[in-house]
Write an enzyme that holds these catalytic residues in place. Structure first.
Site, PDB file in Angstrom:
ATOM      1  N   PRO A   1       3.444  -2.300   3.526  1.00 41.27           N
ATOM      2  CA  PRO A   1       2.856  -0.894   3.523  1.00 41.27           C
ATOM      3  C   PRO A   1       4.109  -0.017   3.351  1.00 41.27           C
ATOM      4  O   PRO A   1       5.295  -0.005   3.705  1.00 41.27           O
ATOM      5  CB  PRO A   1       2.409  -0.811   5.137  1.00 41.27           C
ATOM      6  CG  PRO A   1       2.153  -2.001   5.537  1.00 41.27           C
ATOM      7  CD  PRO A   1       3.280  -2.950   4.717  1.00 41.27           C
ATOM      8  N   HIS A   2       3.733   1.056   2.461  1.00 43.82           N
ATOM      9  CA  HIS A   2       4.773   1.787   2.130  1.00 43.82           C
ATOM     10  C   HIS A   2       4.468   3.471   2.162  1.00 43.82           C
ATOM     11  O   HIS A   2       3.447   3.740   2.684  1.00 43.82           O
ATOM     12  CB  HIS A   2       4.983   1.595   0.604  1.00 43.82           C
ATOM     13  CG  HIS A   2       6.859   1.323   0.547  1.00 43.82           C
ATOM     14  ND1 HIS A   2       7.622   2.517   0.104  1.00 43.82           N
ATOM     15  CD2 HIS A   2       7.604   0.300   0.361  1.00 43.82           C
ATOM     16  CE1 HIS A   2       8.701   2.094   0.160  1.00 43.82           C
ATOM     17  NE2 HIS A   2       8.918   0.724   0.259  1.00 43.82           N
ATOM     18  N   ASP A   3       5.206   4.372   1.557  1.00 43.99           N
ATOM     19  CA  ASP A   3       5.031   5.790   1.786  1.00 43.99           C
ATOM     20  C   ASP A   3       3.892   6.296   2.140  1.00 43.99           C
ATOM     21  O   ASP A   3       2.804   6.245   1.892  1.00 43.99           O
ATOM     22  CB  ASP A   3       5.128   6.301   0.209  1.00 43.99           C
ATOM     23  CG  ASP A   3       6.543   5.837  -0.394  1.00 43.99           C
ATOM     24  OD1 ASP A   3       7.472   6.722  -0.713  1.00 43.99           O
ATOM     25  OD2 ASP A   3       6.883   4.713  -0.575  1.00 43.99           O
TER      26      ASP A   3
ATOM     27  N   CYS B   1       0.801  -1.040  -0.095  1.00 45.88           N
ATOM     28  CA  CYS B   1      -0.029   0.205   0.035  1.00 45.88           C
ATOM     29  C   CYS B   1       1.042   1.208   0.109  1.00 45.88           C
ATOM     30  O   CYS B   1       1.960   1.074   0.310  1.00 45.88           O
ATOM     31  CB  CYS B   1      -1.165   0.043   1.209  1.00 45.88           C
ATOM     32  SG  CYS B   1      -0.210   0.054   2.811  1.00 45.88           S
TER      33      CYS B   1
END
Length: 536
Positions: A318-320, A295
């Site tokens: 999960p990312h940025d 994500c």
């Protein structure tokens, strides 16, 4: 919210591992504490690291213990995240509109047809101007699609089994459901099928797989750049996936990773001004995905009770600038290239709890690139091929009640991260240190320092828990801003030299252990000179 967190999940530890670790611990406790004259030195990567200034003098004091006491973290209540609750999330009273239209006219598909001659890929796959199945202005289920879409684009190949040979786009006003009436939806690899949602999508009690029609089987991973179908939801979307199996999706192409929840690309997001995407993925299974879950700029997403097995790069990623996430009660194992669970680049104020992450190629759980304010609690992290739990450049996080056992390198590793609280964790039978804290200068690496800034500083508070039977010793911290220890049970490493504190702790080992073990007091280790003073 749960005021009393419990760790009641069954622990399916390998019997021999537990027997060995517990026997070793019992023997070590019977041996009492022995102080070592020759501390072991943990392995540490040396390439591309600048020589940092080392503080030469530290003070050892015993602070009051009151400020170190902390209540158990309050974890989110998971009882409402069920398939039954998900089924109530959409309205089915207004029939939607179904069309087949050109891909290039749709904002939700621009990522895949604009620039770099991407259009040509779809022309080849579809043998004509690229088209997609569109859902808008109300509710549509898969059976509705089959009735209205030409059979060359979507057909039932056996009872309850369907093959899609075009991309499917759920537009902002659309609601799309795949339920138990569908035994399996196969997304054709050869024809370039995939699913993108800008609206609402509910997938329950079914299977959705990437499918090779040529090989008449799953589109099993072969190379990073080979197209494989995927699922993507954009900004403003709401997505619920429950009791569903997905396999063999995703490849090494932006937003095409497997199951991805993402805000639009920056330029498009500025124009559309849609909110962050959200939703749930619960009680489902994902295998052979490029990324099991990804994500980007996502809020309040729930990933609960799933199995992520044998995925390629990451299990859960999960990312940025995602925030408010719940990652709980998942079983993540067999990741082939990197980590089981990783949150990276400003993924803040999220919960990672009661997961199992084991037998992954690198670490079990990673907090990376300025991800702060997170709680990592009651996880079982074991037999990963590098560290158990790794914190890279991510301060102000709490690790509580985790069991970190038999990982090949360090149990818990903390790099360039300050104000890390380690409470009631067990690090046992890891290959190197139970807990390893260190600093590293990243300026001479390929890291983008403007995008991912860092400070070469480490500080931590460790209260309670147990560090036992770790290969190189219980604890090593190099050049810390400060370290506080209280009620930490440290048993001997597997080497015969007895307890050996490493780094600066080893230099004052007698004083530290006298306060911590014999007097059962808190220990505060502070440098006399700060890094700033040393550099000057």
């Amino acid at each position: 919210m749960n005021s009393h967190a419990s760790n009641g999940r069954s622990r399916n530890w390998p019997h021999a591992l537990l027997e060995s670790a517990l026997l070793t611990s019992a023997l070590l406790m019977a041996s009492s504490v022995a102080l070592a004259n020759a501390p072991a030195v943990p392995e540490a990567p040396k390439a591309l690291v600048k020589e940092l200034h080392q503080a030469k003098t530290y003070t050892i004091t015993s602070p009051p213990t009151g400020p170190l006491e902390m209540a158990k973290p309050v974890l989110p209540d998971l009882s409402g995240y069920t398939t039954e609750a998900a089924l109530k999330k959409i309205a089915r009273n207004k029939p939607g509109k179904i069309t087949v239209a050109r891909m290039m006219e749709e904002t939700g598909l621009k990522e895949f047809i604009g620039g770099d001659n991407k259009m040509a890929e779809w022309v080849v796959r579809q043998k004509g101007i690229p088209q997609a199945i569109m859902i808008s202005d109300g509710y549509v289920n898969l059976q509705d699609l089959v009735k209205k879409v030409p059979k060359q684009f979507l057909s039932e190949v056996s009872p309850g089994v369907y093959v899609a040979r075009l991309p499917i786009l759920v537009k902002e006003t659309g609601i799309f459901e795949i339920d138990s009436k569908t035994k399996e939806l196969r997304l054709s690899q050869e024809k370039g099928s995939f699913i993108v949602s800008e609206g609402k999508m509910l997938i329950t009690n079914t299977s959705v797989n990437a499918w090779s029609e040529t090989r008449n089987g799953l589109a099993a991973y072969r190379t990073p750049d080979e197209f494989r179908p995927f699922v993507l939801t954009w900004g403003g979307s709401q997505t619920w996936i429950a009791k569903t199996k997905m396999a063999s999706m995703g490849y090494n192409q932006s937003k095409s990773y497997g199951v991805s929840i993402s805000q639009y690309t920056p330029n498009t997001a500025k124009v559309l001004k849609r909110g962050e995407p959200t939703g749930w993925i619960i009680d489902s299974e994902f295998a052979d995905m490029w990324y099991g879950f990804y994500c980007y700029e996502t809020r309040d997403f729930v990933v609960k009770g799933n199995t992520y097995r044998d995925n390629i790069v990451y299990g859960i990623d999960p990312h940025d600038r995602s925030h408010g996430l719940i990652i709980a009660e998942n079983d993540v194992y067999g990741t082939k290239k990197k980590h089981g669970i990783i949150i990276s680049r400003e993924v803040d104020n999220s919960f990672i709890f009661r997961n199992k992450s084991h037998n992954n190629k690198l670490s079990g759980v990673v907090l990376d690139r300025n991800s702060v304010g997170n709680i990592v609690a009651y996880n079982e992290i074991y037999q990963n091929h590098t560290d158990g739990i790794t914190l890279y450049e991510s301060g102000n996080n709490l690790l509580w009640g985790n069991r970190v056992i038999a990982n090949r390198r360090h149990g818990i590793r903390v790099r360039n991260s300050v104000n890390i609280k380690l409470y009631e964790n067990v690090a046992m039978a890891n290959g190197l240190m139970g807990v390893y804290g260190h600093i590293k200068d990243l300026n001479d690496t390929d890291r983008d320092i403007e995008l991912d800034p860092f400070d070469a500083q480490v500080s931590l508070i460790m209260v309670g828990g147990e560090l036992s039977s770790n290969g190189s010793g219980p604890l090593s911290i190099d050049s810390p801003l400060s370290v506080e220890l209280y009620r930490v049970s440290m048993l001997m490493p597997t080497k015969e030299v007895g307890i050996s504190l490493n780094g600066i702790l080893g230099e004052r080992q007698d004083e530290i252990l006298d306060l911590l073990v014999r007097q059962k007091k808190a220990v505060l280790i502070d440098p006399v000179e700060s890094q700033t003073e040393l550099r000057e």
